[in-house]
Design a protein around this motif. Structure first.
Motif, PDB file in Angstrom:
ATOM      1  N   PRO A  82      44.715  37.722  42.768  1.00 21.23           N
ATOM      2  CA  PRO A  82      44.411  38.188  41.408  1.00 21.23           C
ATOM      3  C   PRO A  82      42.939  38.007  41.030  1.00 21.23           C
ATOM      4  O   PRO A  82      42.373  38.831  40.314  1.00 21.23           O
ATOM      5  N   SER A  85      41.020  40.766  42.851  1.00 23.68           N
ATOM      6  CA  SER A  85      41.290  42.068  42.209  1.00 23.68           C
ATOM      7  C   SER A  85      40.568  42.202  40.878  1.00 23.68           C
ATOM      8  O   SER A  85      40.023  43.263  40.561  1.00 23.68           O
ATOM      9  N   THR A  86      40.565  41.126  40.102  1.00 20.25           N
ATOM     10  CA  THR A  86      39.890  41.165  38.796  1.00 20.25           C
ATOM     11  C   THR A  86      38.407  41.411  38.969  1.00 20.25           C
ATOM     12  O   THR A  86      37.825  42.274  38.298  1.00 20.25           O
ATOM     13  N   TRP A  87      37.786  40.655  39.859  1.00 16.50           N
ATOM     14  CA  TRP A  87      36.350  40.830  40.063  1.00 16.50           C
ATOM     15  C   TRP A  87      36.035  42.204  40.636  1.00 16.50           C
ATOM     16  O   TRP A  87      35.046  42.825  40.246  1.00 16.50           O
ATOM     17  N   SER A  89      37.713  44.956  40.092  1.00 20.55           N
ATOM     18  CA  SER A  89      37.857  45.927  39.000  1.00 20.55           C
ATOM     19  C   SER A  89      36.721  45.822  37.989  1.00 20.55           C
ATOM     20  O   SER A  89      36.438  46.770  37.259  1.00 20.55           O
ATOM     21  N   GLN A  90      36.054  44.669  37.952  1.00 17.65           N
ATOM     22  CA  GLN A  90      34.911  44.493  37.053  1.00 17.65           C
ATOM     23  C   GLN A  90      33.603  44.964  37.687  1.00 17.65           C
ATOM     24  O   GLN A  90      32.543  44.815  37.099  1.00 17.65           O
TER      25      GLN A  90
END
Length: 101
Positions: A82, A85-87, A89-90
């Motif tokens: 997670p 994935s977050t980084w 998507s950022q």
């Protein structure tokens, strides 16, 4: 995901600069550690590499804004996907998991 050596990034920036290509305005890198960056062990040494990378990129490419982020104490094996994935998507350009085998 294939591991990427930091020297590859520096090489890419150097080649782009010599070729006259526009360098990115911002380079974002995130690092996930399984212990604290103050442990005086592997994680501390990894973090020293992050600091050195940040400093070297700023010196070599003054117009490049370097942004680094890190997350500490993520268990190995653990919930690092997670974070990756977050980084991603950022818009992070590089995400590294330190010590995941």
């Amino acid at each position: 995901m294939k591991p990427l050596n930091i020297s590859v990034i520096l090489w890419w920036c150097l080649v782009a600069a010599v070729a006259g290509a526009a360098l990115p305005v911002v380079f974002r890198a995130g690092f996930v550690f399984d212990t604290s960056t103050t442990d005086m062990g592997w994680t501390w040494k990894h973090y020293q590499g992050v600091v050195q990378m940040h400093t070297n990129l700023q010196v070599m490419f003054p117009s490049l804004r370097v942004v680094t982020a890190h997350k500490e104490n993520v268990p190995d094996p653990g919930p690092c996907d997670p974070i990756f994935s977050t980084w991603a998507s950022q818009g992070f350009d590089l995400v590294v998991g330190c010590s995941w085998g």
